[in-house]
Every structure is written in C-alpha cells, then in structure tokens.
Design a protein around this motif. Sequence first.
Motif, mmCIF file in Angstrom:
data_model
loop_
_atom_site.group_PDB
_atom_site.id
_atom_site.type_symbol
_atom_site.label_atom_id
_atom_site.label_comp_id
_atom_site.label_asym_id
_atom_site.label_seq_id
_atom_site.Cartn_x
_atom_site.Cartn_y
_atom_site.Cartn_z
ATOM 1 N N LEU A 140 20.337 20.332 -13.538
ATOM 2 C CA LEU A 140 20.723 21.447 -12.673
ATOM 3 C C LEU A 140 21.970 22.149 -13.196
ATOM 4 N N GLY A 141 22.894 21.384 -13.788
ATOM 5 C CA GLY A 141 24.087 21.979 -14.390
ATOM 6 C C GLY A 141 23.743 22.897 -15.547
ATOM 7 N N PHE A 142 22.775 22.466 -16.378
ATOM 8 C CA PHE A 142 22.333 23.325 -17.483
ATOM 9 C C PHE A 142 21.639 24.573 -16.956
ATOM 10 N N LEU A 143 20.794 24.408 -15.961
ATOM 11 C CA LEU A 143 20.114 25.558 -15.363
ATOM 12 C C LEU A 143 21.122 26.506 -14.721
ATOM 13 N N PHE A 144 22.128 25.941 -14.062
ATOM 14 C CA PHE A 144 23.164 26.770 -13.455
ATOM 15 C C PHE A 144 23.972 27.487 -14.533
ATOM 16 N N TRP A 145 24.197 26.827 -15.665
ATOM 17 C CA TRP A 145 24.889 27.485 -16.774
ATOM 18 C C TRP A 145 24.092 28.682 -17.253
ATOM 19 N N ILE A 146 22.778 28.515 -17.393
ATOM 20 C CA ILE A 146 21.929 29.633 -17.822
ATOM 21 C C ILE A 146 22.043 30.788 -16.843
ATOM 22 N N VAL A 147 21.958 30.483 -15.564
ATOM 23 C CA VAL A 147 22.025 31.536 -14.536
ATOM 24 C C VAL A 147 23.416 32.147 -14.494
ATOM 25 N N TYR A 148 24.422 31.304 -14.417
ATOM 26 C CA TYR A 148 25.769 31.795 -14.147
ATOM 27 C C TYR A 148 26.399 32.486 -15.349
ATOM 28 N N ILE A 194 24.691 33.385 -18.516
ATOM 29 C CA ILE A 194 23.861 34.309 -19.280
ATOM 30 C C ILE A 194 23.367 35.455 -18.394
ATOM 31 N N ALA A 195 22.651 35.117 -17.328
ATOM 32 C CA ALA A 195 22.104 36.169 -16.463
ATOM 33 C C ALA A 195 23.224 36.975 -15.798
ATOM 34 N N ARG A 196 24.286 36.289 -15.368
ATOM 35 C CA ARG A 196 25.399 36.974 -14.704
ATOM 36 C C ARG A 196 26.073 37.964 -15.653
ATOM 37 N N ASN A 197 26.278 37.584 -16.897
ATOM 38 C CA ASN A 197 26.906 38.495 -17.848
ATOM 39 C C ASN A 197 26.024 39.692 -18.177
ATOM 40 N N ILE A 198 24.722 39.468 -18.239
ATOM 41 C CA ILE A 198 23.808 40.594 -18.464
ATOM 42 C C ILE A 198 23.873 41.559 -17.287
ATOM 43 N N ILE A 199 23.848 41.020 -16.069
ATOM 44 C CA ILE A 199 23.902 41.880 -14.883
ATOM 45 C C ILE A 199 25.249 42.575 -14.781
ATOM 46 N N LYS A 200 26.322 41.864 -15.110
ATOM 47 C CA LYS A 200 27.644 42.496 -15.084
ATOM 48 C C LYS A 200 27.731 43.628 -16.108
ATOM 49 N N ILE A 210 27.523 39.992 -7.000
ATOM 50 C CA ILE A 210 26.766 39.467 -8.140
ATOM 51 C C ILE A 210 26.847 37.944 -8.156
ATOM 52 N N ASN A 211 28.033 37.391 -7.900
ATOM 53 C CA ASN A 211 28.188 35.936 -7.865
ATOM 54 C C ASN A 211 27.348 35.314 -6.757
ATOM 55 N N VAL A 212 27.313 35.948 -5.598
ATOM 56 C CA VAL A 212 26.496 35.453 -4.483
ATOM 57 C C VAL A 212 25.019 35.530 -4.863
ATOM 58 N N TRP A 213 24.623 36.616 -5.475
ATOM 59 C CA TRP A 213 23.236 36.770 -5.877
ATOM 60 C C TRP A 213 22.846 35.688 -6.887
ATOM 61 N N MET A 214 23.791 35.282 -7.725
ATOM 62 C CA MET A 214 23.508 34.230 -8.708
ATOM 63 C C MET A 214 23.126 32.918 -8.021
ATOM 64 N N PHE A 215 23.763 32.599 -6.891
ATOM 65 C CA PHE A 215 23.402 31.382 -6.165
ATOM 66 C C PHE A 215 21.997 31.491 -5.580
ATOM 67 N N TYR A 216 21.665 32.648 -5.040
ATOM 68 C CA TYR A 216 20.319 32.822 -4.502
ATOM 69 C C TYR A 216 19.271 32.808 -5.626
ATOM 70 N N PHE A 217 19.616 33.377 -6.760
ATOM 71 C CA PHE A 217 18.715 33.344 -7.913
ATOM 72 C C PHE A 217 18.553 31.920 -8.415
ATOM 73 N N PHE A 218 19.635 31.134 -8.450
ATOM 74 C CA PHE A 218 19.585 29.726 -8.842
ATOM 75 C C PHE A 218 18.683 28.945 -7.887
ATOM 76 N N GLN A 219 18.816 29.201 -6.588
ATOM 77 C CA GLN A 219 17.965 28.536 -5.597
ATOM 78 C C GLN A 219 16.501 28.868 -5.849
ATOM 79 N N TRP A 220 16.208 30.133 -6.069
ATOM 80 C CA TRP A 220 14.839 30.560 -6.306
ATOM 81 C C TRP A 220 14.305 29.944 -7.599
#
Length: 134
Positions: free
Chosen positions: A49-57, A59-65, A83-93
Amino acid sequence: MKILHAIVANTLINAFILYIIAKYAGVFGFHGFGIEPSEALTIEIMVALGFLFWIVYYIARNIIKFITFPIRWLSLGVLTVLINVWMFYFFQWLVWRLNINVDGTQIHIVLWNFVQIIVLSVIVYLLNLLLKTN
C-alpha cells in the motif's frame, strides 16, 4: 541507484505513515482513515500500500499539479489542498479497483468526511516533509 533508493525510502515512509494513521488515529478521536479488515495491517500489505500510495501521491499528484498550474496560480495555491484530498479518494478507488486480497478478504480503504480528509492530507504532507528532511 539514487532513484531506486528514493523509491524504497518513500515507499517505507508511506507504509509507516499509513500504518500509524490506520492503527492509532482512532485513539486520538480522529476517524478519517482506516484499513479494513484490521488483519490486513501486516508488513507486506502496508509496504504494498505504501508503494501504491507513492505512485498516487508522487507521480499522479505531480502530473495533476503540472496540468493545473495556471488554476493553482490564480487560486494562490488553494487548489493544491483539493488535489491532495483528491489523491486520497483516488488511492481509495485504486485499492478497491486492484482488488487486493488478504486471505480471501478484500482490503478496503475507509475514508469518512471531507474535513477529516483535508486534515489527513496535511498530516501526511507534514510527516513526509519531516521524515525526508532528517
């Protein structure tokens, strides 16, 4: 080699942060994040989950930013919190969509109300900042 070291370090930091928040946040009256079933709080699952969160937080966060830079600039950075809040919802999904199982039971990331997720995103940001500077 530096990139691999950074990925491993970030994965372990994120796994530690997710574990601490999932395990002990309810003790302090903060119920904004949880991992169900509670048997899923093993080292292997938390590292995954930490690795998956790293990918989301990271990689995806920097692209969106990057994409939302003009809007973030006009909003004086307030959009970054969203954007940070959306990252948590995206991680959940993403955890739900990847169908991660422990002994035949699917893992669920439980997120509650929006204000608690804002506080959680600030906590994760500050802990990442604190752990990376030392």
